[in-house]
Design an enzyme around this catalytic site. Structure first.
Site, short mmCIF file in Angstrom:
data_model
loop_
_atom_site.label_atom_id
_atom_site.label_comp_id
_atom_site.label_asym_id
_atom_site.label_seq_id
_atom_site.Cartn_x
_atom_site.Cartn_y
_atom_site.Cartn_z
N TRP A 135 -43.03 18.38 8.02
CA TRP A 135 -44.42 18.87 8.01
C TRP A 135 -44.43 20.24 7.33
CZ3 TRP A 135 -46.23 23.39 10.44
CH2 TRP A 135 -47.61 23.62 10.25
N ASP A 173 -52.79 21.65 20.44
CA ASP A 173 -51.53 21.23 21.05
C ASP A 173 -51.45 21.53 22.54
OD1 ASP A 173 -49.83 20.16 18.73
OD2 ASP A 173 -50.52 22.08 17.93
N ASP A 229 -56.64 21.54 16.58
CA ASP A 229 -55.26 21.10 16.78
C ASP A 229 -54.53 22.09 17.69
OD1 ASP A 229 -52.83 19.73 16.33
OD2 ASP A 229 -52.28 21.11 14.74
N LYS A 252 -51.75 16.28 7.77
CA LYS A 252 -52.65 17.10 8.57
C LYS A 252 -53.85 17.46 7.71
CE LYS A 252 -52.52 21.27 11.38
NZ LYS A 252 -51.66 22.12 12.18
N ASP A 264 -45.65 16.37 20.84
CA ASP A 264 -45.80 17.64 20.11
C ASP A 264 -46.91 18.47 20.74
OD1 ASP A 264 -45.94 19.72 18.36
OD2 ASP A 264 -46.62 18.57 16.63
N ASP A 320 -49.91 12.50 13.95
CA ASP A 320 -50.05 13.48 15.02
C ASP A 320 -51.47 13.43 15.54
OD1 ASP A 320 -50.76 16.05 16.27
OD2 ASP A 320 -48.77 16.73 15.66
N HIS A 356 -54.15 16.07 14.40
CA HIS A 356 -54.28 16.43 12.99
C HIS A 356 -55.49 15.86 12.28
CE1 HIS A 356 -49.85 17.79 12.29
NE2 HIS A 356 -50.42 18.37 13.32
N HIS A 364 -46.63 11.84 16.82
CA HIS A 364 -46.59 13.11 17.55
C HIS A 364 -47.75 13.05 18.52
CE1 HIS A 364 -44.09 16.12 14.96
NE2 HIS A 364 -43.38 15.16 15.47
N GLU A 394 -45.46 14.08 7.69
CA GLU A 394 -46.54 14.25 8.68
C GLU A 394 -47.79 14.88 8.07
OE1 GLU A 394 -45.32 16.70 11.98
OE2 GLU A 394 -47.22 16.46 13.03
C1 RNT Z 1 -48.00 21.18 13.10
C2 RNT Z 1 -47.28 19.89 13.25
C3 RNT Z 1 -45.81 19.99 13.50
C4 RNT Z 1 -45.45 21.10 14.46
C5 RNT Z 1 -44.02 21.09 14.91
C6 RNT Z 1 -43.61 22.36 15.59
O1 RNT Z 1 -49.34 21.06 13.07
O2 RNT Z 1 -47.88 19.14 14.24
O3 RNT Z 1 -45.32 18.78 13.91
O4 RNT Z 1 -46.25 21.11 15.59
O5 RNT Z 1 -43.21 20.74 13.88
ZN ZN Z 2 -46.88 17.36 14.85
#
Ligand code: RNT
Ligand code: ZN
Length: 422
Positions: A188, A299, A297, A231, A329, A262, A265, A289, A229
């Site tokens: 990513w 997390d 986003d 986003k 994640d 993810d 994202h 993720h 990945e």
């Molecule tokens: C970031 C991505 C990525 C990170 C990690 C730490 O938006 O989701 O995967 O969160 O690699």
């Molecule tokens: Zn991620």
């Protein structure tokens, strides 16, 4: 282990109730026990890593909170994760980032990393009998210049990050070889534009070239497999990311690498559950993720909400268990980090259990017959079936504390270990 009597009778009742719906709880539990979750290392230390490169986290990522007790060294992180493993049923994996390299006095930059800087992690993983996954680290480094890495207009900076990408694939392969289980090496990048770009095309074409250079060398899939990945946006990249969903979907399909979806994202009401059966028409395998965005986003720790249940349901009812690498994640620095890890992982497993206990056959049958009334009735009635009793029985059978009880263990660890850290 002898089951407590009340637990055994609760389970017996649950088993009967599910059997009446055509669901075998024993089969569900045997399946659940074989699903590894790739648990991210970065919840344990707020995505800090152990390099001290002069970069700041930033670069598209933000961790909020300053709860005491975060892991400051690799051995603290390992100890904390061992605690997590003891509070989570099943056998899982550990997902490392390149920034968790250990230098032992001889620092190397990210374009020169080798498996040697991860020998401590490999030994520990062997000892724990867990597999390792890996990620290139394209943030927290001085060469993330103006927020750009693989798409940077300067070929020298691009080259540095291409080298990093290649080195990490080699490290991933070393993990897989040493541990006898293929490593997922996931890429990513934070690259993007805060404000409207004048040129959307060139960064994407540069990204494609950079990725082709990184993936040029084929690796034995028994050792490592690659994933990219997407986003749609990021902090400081609100207007444009070269690595968008369409970009990476096309890239993954044409280059035969995995795609990592993810959950945080995409646009706020856009879930990833419905994407799974689409992308798996064109890719043999994908990675997830699993995260929880709140407004963005962000997390947050994964909770047992509708989004999570929908993801698990798609994995199970689509028959995709062998084709999806489930990873987590998220990173919350405002609560006990060990507990954050445990809560999110247990929730992922609970969601999978609920999905495995779903009367999928009966639902599909009703749908085939065009009996949508029955389909809806079954779906709704299944929601209050006693999955909790099956979960408690599973935890006890796996020698892991049940709900509520695990928290006392995490708190004891906090008192004895985490709170001693300054
Ligand atoms: C970031 C991505 C990525 C990170 C990690 C730490 O938006 O989701 O995967 O969160 O690699
Ligand atoms: Zn991620």
């Amino acid at each position: 282990m002898a089951l407590s009597t009340s637990l055994a009778s609760a389970y017996a009742l649950a088993r009967e109730r599910y059997a009446a719906m055509g669901v075998d709880t024993e089969v569900a539990l045997a399946t659940l026990a074989r699903i590894p979750i790739s648990i991210h290392c970065w919840q344990g230390d707020d995505v800090g890593g152990f390099e001290s490169t002069g970069g700041t986290l930033g670069d598209g990522l933000a961790v909020t909170g300053n709860y005491p007790g975060k892991a400051r060294t690799p051995s603290e992180l390992r100890a904390d994760f061992e605690k997590v493993l003891s509070l989570v049923p099943g056998r899982h994996r550990f997902n490392l980032h390149a920034s968790y390299a250990e230098f032992d006095g001889r620092r190397v930059d990210r374009d020169a990393l080798t498996p040697a800087q991860f020998a401590g992690w490999i030994d520990w993983a062997k000892d724990q009998r867990i597999g390792l996954d890996f990620n290139q680290t394209y943030f927290g480094h001085a060469k993330v210049e103006r927020g750009w890495t693989l798409t940077h207009p300067d070929p020298g900076i691009r080259r540095f990050w291409i080298e990093h990408g290649i080195r990490c694939r080699e490290i991933g392969a070393a993990f897989g070889r040493a541990l006898g289980t293929p490593c997922l090496t996931n890429l990513w990048i934070p690259d993007g534009m805060k404000d409207l770009p004048a040129d959307r095309r060139s960064p994407r074409e540069r990204l494609m070239e950079s990725l082709d250079a990184i993936f040029a060398l084929r690796m034995d899939p028994n050792h490592t497999v690659d994933s990219v990945e997407p986003k749609l946006f990021g902090i400081g990249a609100e207007s444009y990311t070269p690595g968008s969903h369409e970009f990476y979907l096309g890239y993954a399909v044409s280059r035969k690498v995995l795609l990592t979806l993810d959950a945080g994202h995409y646009h706020p009401t856009e879930g990833i559950a419905d994407k799974i059966s689409s992308v798996l028409c064109f890719l043999p395998e994908i990675a997830l993720h699993v995260s929880r965005g709140v407004r963005w986003d962000s997390d947050h720790v994964v909770t047992l909400n509708d989004d999570l249940l929908a993801i698990a349901q798609e994995i199970v009812s689509g028959g995709y268990l062998g084709r999806i690498r489930i990873g987590l994640d998220y990173f919350d620095a405002s609560i006990n980090r060990v507990a954050a890890w445990v809560i999110g992982t247990r929730n992922m497993l609970k969601a999978l259990l609920v999905a495995l206990l779903n009367p999928v056959q009966a639902l599909k049958q009703a749908e085939l017959e065009g009996d949508y009334t029955r389909r809806l009735a079954l779906m709704e009635d299944a929601k209050l079936l006693p999955a909790g009793a099956v979960w408690e029985y599973y935890c006890e059978g796996q020698g892991v504390a049940g709900d509520i009880a695990w928290l006392a263990e995490a708190q004891r660890y906090e008192r004895d270990v985490l709170s001693q850290r300054s």
